[in-house]
Write a protein that holds these residues in place. Structure first.
Motif, short mmCIF file in Angstrom:
data_model
loop_
_atom_site.label_atom_id
_atom_site.label_comp_id
_atom_site.label_asym_id
_atom_site.label_seq_id
_atom_site.Cartn_x
_atom_site.Cartn_y
_atom_site.Cartn_z
N ALA A 24 0.84 -1.21 0.00
CA ALA A 24 0.00 0.00 0.00
C ALA A 24 0.87 1.25 0.00
N HIS A 25 1.99 1.22 0.72
CA HIS A 25 2.91 2.36 0.73
C HIS A 25 3.51 2.57 -0.67
N LEU A 26 3.86 1.49 -1.34
CA LEU A 26 4.39 1.62 -2.69
C LEU A 26 3.34 2.19 -3.63
N LYS A 27 2.11 1.75 -3.50
CA LYS A 27 1.02 2.28 -4.33
C LYS A 27 0.85 3.78 -4.09
N THR A 28 0.95 4.20 -2.83
CA THR A 28 0.85 5.63 -2.52
C THR A 28 1.97 6.41 -3.19
N LYS A 29 3.18 5.88 -3.14
CA LYS A 29 4.31 6.56 -3.78
C LYS A 29 4.11 6.67 -5.28
N GLN A 30 3.58 5.62 -5.90
CA GLN A 30 3.26 5.70 -7.32
C GLN A 30 2.22 6.80 -7.57
N ASP A 31 1.17 6.80 -6.77
CA ASP A 31 0.10 7.78 -6.97
C ASP A 31 0.58 9.21 -6.76
N MET A 32 1.66 9.37 -5.97
CA MET A 32 2.22 10.69 -5.73
C MET A 32 3.22 11.11 -6.80
N GLY A 33 3.53 10.20 -7.74
CA GLY A 33 4.38 10.61 -8.85
C GLY A 33 5.61 9.78 -9.10
N ALA A 34 5.89 8.77 -8.28
CA ALA A 34 7.05 7.92 -8.55
C ALA A 34 6.88 7.23 -9.90
N GLN A 35 7.93 7.23 -10.70
CA GLN A 35 7.84 6.69 -12.05
C GLN A 35 8.42 5.29 -12.19
N TYR A 36 9.10 4.82 -11.18
CA TYR A 36 9.63 3.45 -11.18
C TYR A 36 10.03 3.11 -9.74
N ALA A 37 10.29 1.83 -9.50
CA ALA A 37 10.78 1.38 -8.19
C ALA A 37 11.93 0.43 -8.41
N VAL A 38 12.89 0.46 -7.50
CA VAL A 38 14.04 -0.45 -7.53
C VAL A 38 13.98 -1.31 -6.28
N THR A 39 14.13 -2.61 -6.42
CA THR A 39 13.99 -3.50 -5.28
C THR A 39 15.24 -3.55 -4.41
#
Length: 319
Positions: A195-210
């Motif tokens: 859910a935290h990752l989804k929030t970061k996406q919704d706030m504008g994050a364009q990619y994630a690194v594991t």
């Protein structure tokens, strides 16, 4: 160049990137540049530069008591990023973190980066101090990555943190965030972490690194779960080869990721660190082949204490 455009390209190319540390305080760039030259042979898509703000150390006083103070062992992330970009003509992604700094100082970092023409960032909370049981934000600083995202977003929109208008806004920043296939150590469960990752996406994050992982199935399961939750941004696998015998116990404790039993048994049979290094090269090479075979277009390497291993892995992948 917007890194997100590279990551979302459907040209069928396989790519890799890697992360480097700024030199220790007082050291030059010669060793760092040798590392980059070694890996540039294989055409990296971009280079990440870690950020290390001040940290607590203890100094013994003449009276025998200990004085707690903060020092910064690895300054220069922004300067190093600019030097790498100029020297190697490659996109760079400096880390911008909450830990050990203030909102005001972050604002100065953003201004400096903009002046230097660096527009790609990785936004992170950063680690808690070694002696703290939980993360404690610096007075005047951010407690969460989402707070940092909010500051960068407002800056992109033309506003300083105090609400005043930026008279001449520059090129907006694009940014990515971190994610954890085996759950962040402080998250109560995987659902909350997602859910935290989804929030970061919704706030504008364009990619994630594991965070690093050694079992590709955990990455595949994580990505599938993320997609089910509506997380659509690229999720870049971050991997690192083992290089030392001590890592069989240290890695799970420090990075909160499991070492698969097959790999652990191979490491435990090793007599020397050189033996472990060879095991790490074999395991990580197989990981990379499997990821590329599953359609993963981008792999990110954590190279700390593993540059020679990553170089050998890239040789094997490219032959």
């Amino acid at each position: 160049m917007n890194i997100a455009n590279i990551l979302t390209s459907n040209d069928g190319e396989t790519r890799f990137s890697f992360e480097v540390l700024p030199p220790l305080k007082g050291n030059g760039t010669e060793s760092l540049f040798r590392t980059i030259e070694q890996l540039c042979e294989f055409g990296p898509a971009y280079i990440n530069i870690t950020t290390h703000h001040s940290e607590y150390v203890y100094k013994e006083l003449p009276n025998g008591l200990l004085e707690r103070s903060r020092i910064r062992r690895r300054p220069g992330t922004i300067a190093i990023a600019a030097a790498i970009q100029q020297r190697f003509q490659l996109p760079v992604i400096p880390h911008v973190i909450c830990s050990g700094t203030t909102i005001e100082n972050i604002e100065y970092e953003l201004l400096d980066l903009q002046f230097l023409g660096i527009s790609n960032l990785l936004l992170l909370r950063g680690d808690k101090a070694k002696d703290d049981k939980m993360f404690v934000p610096t007075p005047g600083g951010h407690a969460h990555t989402t707070d940092l995202i909010g500051q960068v977003t407002r800056f992109n929109e033309g506003y300083f943190s105090d609400g005043s208008v930026i008279k001449h806004p520059g090129v907006p920043f694009s940014f990515g965030v971190a994610c954890y296939p085996e759950k962040h150590e402080e998250a109560p469960n995987m659902e909350q972490d997602m859910a935290h990752l989804k929030t970061k996406q919704d706030m504008g994050a364009q990619y994630a690194v594991t965070q690093m992982f050694f079992d590709n199935q955990k990455y595949y399961d994580f990505v599938a779960r993320a997609r089910e939750m509506g997380i659509t941004i690229p999720i870049i696998p971050g991997i690192k080869p083992v290089t030392k015998m001590s890592q069989v116990t240290m890695v799970p404790k420090t990075f909160h990721c499991d070492i698969p039993d097959d790999l652990a048994q191979e490491m435990l049979r090793c007599k020397t660190d050189d033996d472990v290094r060879q095991v790490g090269i074999e395991w990580t090479t197989a990981q990379c082949h499997d990821l590329y075979d599953h359609g993963v277009g981008n792999i990110h390497f954590y190279t700390i204490s593993a540059v020679d291993s990553v170089h050998e892995i890239m040789k094997r992948i490219n032959h």
